[in-house]
Design a protein around this motif. Sequence first.
Motif, PDB file in Angstrom:
ATOM      1  N   SER A 163      14.684  10.482 -11.267  1.00  0.00           N
ATOM      2  CA  SER A 163      13.755  10.373 -10.146  1.00  0.00           C
ATOM      3  C   SER A 163      12.553   9.480 -10.456  1.00  0.00           C
ATOM      4  CB  SER A 163      13.260  11.769  -9.750  1.00  0.00           C
ATOM      5  OG  SER A 163      12.635  12.410 -10.855  1.00  0.00           O
ATOM      6  N   ASP A 164      12.411   9.056 -11.707  1.00  0.00           N
ATOM      7  CA  ASP A 164      11.278   8.218 -12.103  1.00  0.00           C
ATOM      8  C   ASP A 164      11.512   6.756 -11.736  1.00  0.00           C
ATOM      9  OD1 ASP A 164       9.982  10.343 -13.261  1.00  0.00           O
ATOM     10  OD2 ASP A 164      10.435   9.791 -15.331  1.00  0.00           O
ATOM     11  N   PRO A 165      10.436   6.017 -11.496  1.00  0.00           N
ATOM     12  CA  PRO A 165      10.563   4.563 -11.476  1.00  0.00           C
ATOM     13  C   PRO A 165      10.728   4.048 -12.902  1.00  0.00           C
ATOM     14  CG  PRO A 165       8.262   5.158 -11.334  1.00  0.00           C
ATOM     15  CD  PRO A 165       9.037   6.455 -11.292  1.00  0.00           C
ATOM     16  N   ILE A 166      11.238   2.841 -13.042  1.00  0.00           N
ATOM     17  CA  ILE A 166      11.265   2.180 -14.351  1.00  0.00           C
ATOM     18  C   ILE A 166      10.362   0.949 -14.281  1.00  0.00           C
ATOM     19  CG2 ILE A 166      13.495   3.078 -15.093  1.00  0.00           C
ATOM     20  CD1 ILE A 166      13.341  -0.490 -13.926  1.00  0.00           C
ATOM     21  N   PHE A 167      10.212   0.273 -15.399  1.00  0.00           N
ATOM     22  CA  PHE A 167       9.373  -0.922 -15.468  1.00  0.00           C
ATOM     23  C   PHE A 167      10.240  -2.081 -15.951  1.00  0.00           C
ATOM     24  CE2 PHE A 167       6.995   2.946 -16.207  1.00  0.00           C
ATOM     25  CZ  PHE A 167       6.071   2.881 -15.174  1.00  0.00           C
ATOM     26  N   TYR A 168       9.746  -3.318 -15.771  1.00  0.00           N
ATOM     27  CA  TYR A 168      10.661  -4.454 -15.861  1.00  0.00           C
ATOM     28  C   TYR A 168       9.915  -5.717 -16.265  1.00  0.00           C
ATOM     29  CZ  TYR A 168      14.473  -7.521 -14.166  1.00  0.00           C
ATOM     30  OH  TYR A 168      15.489  -8.428 -14.051  1.00  0.00           O
ATOM     31  N   ILE A 169      10.495  -6.462 -17.217  1.00  0.00           N
ATOM     32  CA  ILE A 169       9.973  -7.762 -17.620  1.00  0.00           C
ATOM     33  C   ILE A 169      10.940  -8.836 -17.120  1.00  0.00           C
ATOM     34  CG2 ILE A 169       9.396  -9.250 -19.574  1.00  0.00           C
ATOM     35  CD1 ILE A 169       8.707  -6.693 -21.126  1.00  0.00           C
ATOM     36  N   THR A 170      10.438  -9.771 -16.349  1.00  0.00           N
ATOM     37  CA  THR A 170      11.306 -10.761 -15.725  1.00  0.00           C
ATOM     38  C   THR A 170      11.737 -11.843 -16.716  1.00  0.00           C
ATOM     39  OG1 THR A 170       9.421 -12.092 -15.011  1.00  0.00           O
ATOM     40  CG2 THR A 170      10.223 -10.420 -13.475  1.00  0.00           C
ATOM     41  N   ASP A 171      12.851 -12.489 -16.376  1.00  0.00           N
ATOM     42  CA  ASP A 171      13.316 -13.676 -17.080  1.00  0.00           C
ATOM     43  C   ASP A 171      13.560 -14.764 -16.036  1.00  0.00           C
ATOM     44  OD1 ASP A 171      14.150 -15.416 -19.033  1.00  0.00           O
ATOM     45  OD2 ASP A 171      16.011 -14.360 -19.511  1.00  0.00           O
ATOM     46  N   LEU A 172      13.690 -15.993 -16.482  1.00  0.00           N
ATOM     47  CA  LEU A 172      13.884 -17.118 -15.581  1.00  0.00           C
ATOM     48  C   LEU A 172      15.345 -17.198 -15.146  1.00  0.00           C
ATOM     49  CD1 LEU A 172      12.469 -19.594 -14.302  1.00  0.00           C
ATOM     50  CD2 LEU A 172      13.092 -20.878 -16.361  1.00  0.00           C
ATOM     51  N   LEU A 173      15.567 -17.398 -13.854  1.00  0.00           N
ATOM     52  CA  LEU A 173      16.931 -17.496 -13.358  1.00  0.00           C
ATOM     53  C   LEU A 173      17.656 -18.705 -13.953  1.00  0.00           C
ATOM     54  CD1 LEU A 173      16.796 -18.937  -9.730  1.00  0.00           C
ATOM     55  CD2 LEU A 173      14.774 -18.721 -11.162  1.00  0.00           C
ATOM     56  N   PRO A 174      18.978 -18.605 -14.162  1.00  0.00           N
ATOM     57  CA  PRO A 174      19.717 -19.695 -14.809  1.00  0.00           C
ATOM     58  C   PRO A 174      19.677 -21.000 -14.023  1.00  0.00           C
ATOM     59  CG  PRO A 174      21.225 -18.018 -13.956  1.00  0.00           C
ATOM     60  CD  PRO A 174      19.853 -17.448 -13.878  1.00  0.00           C
ATOM     61  N   HIS A 175      19.481 -20.913 -12.700  1.00  0.00           N
ATOM     62  CA  HIS A 175      19.442 -22.115 -11.878  1.00  0.00           C
ATOM     63  C   HIS A 175      18.267 -23.026 -12.242  1.00  0.00           C
ATOM     64  CE1 HIS A 175      21.188 -18.674  -9.835  1.00  0.00           C
ATOM     65  NE2 HIS A 175      21.894 -19.487  -9.049  1.00  0.00           N
ATOM     66  N   LEU A 176      17.209 -22.431 -12.821  1.00  0.00           N
ATOM     67  CA  LEU A 176      15.998 -23.198 -13.131  1.00  0.00           C
ATOM     68  C   LEU A 176      15.662 -23.211 -14.621  1.00  0.00           C
ATOM     69  CD1 LEU A 176      13.696 -21.900 -10.218  1.00  0.00           C
ATOM     70  CD2 LEU A 176      15.081 -23.979 -10.260  1.00  0.00           C
ATOM     71  N   SER A 177      16.614 -22.854 -15.440  1.00  0.00           N
ATOM     72  CA  SER A 177      16.291 -22.663 -16.852  1.00  0.00           C
ATOM     73  C   SER A 177      16.806 -23.779 -17.759  1.00  0.00           C
ATOM     74  CB  SER A 177      16.835 -21.317 -17.337  1.00  0.00           C
ATOM     75  OG  SER A 177      18.246 -21.263 -17.198  1.00  0.00           O
ATOM     76  N   GLN A 178      16.976 -24.978 -17.205  1.00  0.00           N
ATOM     77  CA  GLN A 178      17.474 -26.074 -18.020  1.00  0.00           C
ATOM     78  C   GLN A 178      16.566 -26.350 -19.217  1.00  0.00           C
ATOM     79  OE1 GLN A 178      18.309 -29.668 -15.859  1.00  0.00           O
ATOM     80  NE2 GLN A 178      18.639 -30.912 -17.687  1.00  0.00           N
ATOM     81  N   GLU A 179      15.247 -26.360 -18.998  1.00  0.00           N
ATOM     82  CA  GLU A 179      14.320 -26.604 -20.107  1.00  0.00           C
ATOM     83  C   GLU A 179      14.282 -25.417 -21.054  1.00  0.00           C
ATOM     84  OE1 GLU A 179      10.503 -27.667 -18.646  1.00  0.00           O
ATOM     85  OE2 GLU A 179      11.164 -29.570 -17.780  1.00  0.00           O
ATOM     86  N   GLN A 180      14.306 -24.205 -20.493  1.00  0.00           N
ATOM     87  CA  GLN A 180      14.303 -23.005 -21.346  1.00  0.00           C
ATOM     88  C   GLN A 180      15.526 -22.975 -22.254  1.00  0.00           C
ATOM     89  OE1 GLN A 180      15.380 -19.159 -19.658  1.00  0.00           O
ATOM     90  NE2 GLN A 180      13.501 -18.256 -20.486  1.00  0.00           N
ATOM     91  N   ASN A 181      16.658 -23.426 -21.741  1.00  0.00           N
ATOM     92  CA  ASN A 181      17.898 -23.393 -22.513  1.00  0.00           C
ATOM     93  C   ASN A 181      17.872 -24.316 -23.723  1.00  0.00           C
ATOM     94  OD1 ASN A 181      18.967 -21.549 -20.722  1.00  0.00           O
ATOM     95  ND2 ASN A 181      20.109 -23.082 -19.535  1.00  0.00           N
TER      96      ASN A 181
END
Length: 456
Positions: A163-181
């Motif tokens: 019943s609890d909420p959770i927490f979340y750290i985002t990552d960059l979507l693969p469609h825009l992650s050419q430089e990250q890759n």
Amino acid sequence: MDLKYTRKNVYKEADGAELEKIYGFAEEYKKFLDNSKTERDASKEAQKLAETNGFKPFSFSEKLKAGDKRYFVNRGKNLFLIRVGKEDVAKDGIRIMVAHVDSPRLDLKPNPMYEDSGLCYLKTHYYGGIKKYQWTAIPLALHGVVMLPGGKKKEICVGEEDSDPIFYITDLLPHLSQEQNQKTLAKAIEGENLNAVIGGLPAVGGDEEDKECVKTAVLNLLNKKYGITEVDFQCSELCFVPAGRARDVGFDGALISAYGHDDKVCAYPEMRAVFDCDSPHTVMAVFADKEEVGSDGTTGMQSRVICDVIDTIANSFNANPIEVRYNSKCISADVTAGYDPTFSAAFEKRNTTFISCGAAVSKYTGARGKSSSNDAHAEYMGFIRDIFDANGVYWQTGELGMIDLGGGGTVAMYIANLGIDTVDVGVPVLSMHAPYELISKADVYSLYKACLAFCK
């Protein structure tokens, strides 16, 4: 006589009765693990189990006697279990087992809360050695304590119940992650970007000029439920850990995946051994804190608290504490890297430990040329071998990966520095320090048998 050494798979050797014990022990371990995400959680859970098993609070001013069972909780994060035997503690020493109960995680910064683009976040500072990219896009839970003005303590645990909420750290979507890759794994996610989303609903009916209306709304919720204001984060110990429970892995359920196997998979067997042993020796189990960051501080194994406890035991019997330490023996119960065939190049196969082949004995750890290592001497290795073999313990030896790739340490050297014979005995782990690690039920049970034999 078998002249050749052959590592044995516990599951191949175990009969039906032994297999039932292995699986039954694992179920109890999983319950402990689910309630012990942090060192505070583990110490609290161990205290509860100790009291159930007849242990009473320890006092430095108490004169102990044979048969006494005591526990001592140091600042809520470091626990000692003591069972006093009938042997002369000066000549026999203490049988000591030490495991750490802190694990890699994401601590909150002192001023963690901010709002950006309609989302409220908490900034973190990672604790221990992690691969930062593994902590994005997974469900997180918030654990810890906040001190309010006047010394009032608020315990917080959010994200573990359905019943609890959770927490979340985002990552960059693969469609825009050419430089990250193009970046290395170490650089793809920066430490300063490990910021957890904790809210997205603006305050209703608030100040129209408030440019942080989501942050205001979250603070209102925290204040209503816990009495917290933003400045109280400066007097808190809060951290994000992976949400969820320990789970069996595989169709046969032979393995367990969970957060925090390192090193609670060793803490639980040593604790159970103290509860279950009927030994003439004085035995002690230690749940240590701060191992992942160097064992410093009042709750780490470089603190002199362990000496204070040993001195109290010695003084109870008019024994010289130096003599007690010199005659004591220790198992530094810490995990090691199990052989992973997917990444075989990281291991020297003849000198590594394998999943489901029993308790892992490491004569030394350290890095490269054995730096920062206790290197157990041959006589003590022989002692350990003899008691394990005499009690039917499945065990193996190994190093922590290829020599020149890095390495790792344990608390063993800090115990050895006190003049106490020490060797590392633990459980092989796959994906060590990941949010979810993998161990074998056969190995955690083998370590329990090893700890029980050591106590006897």
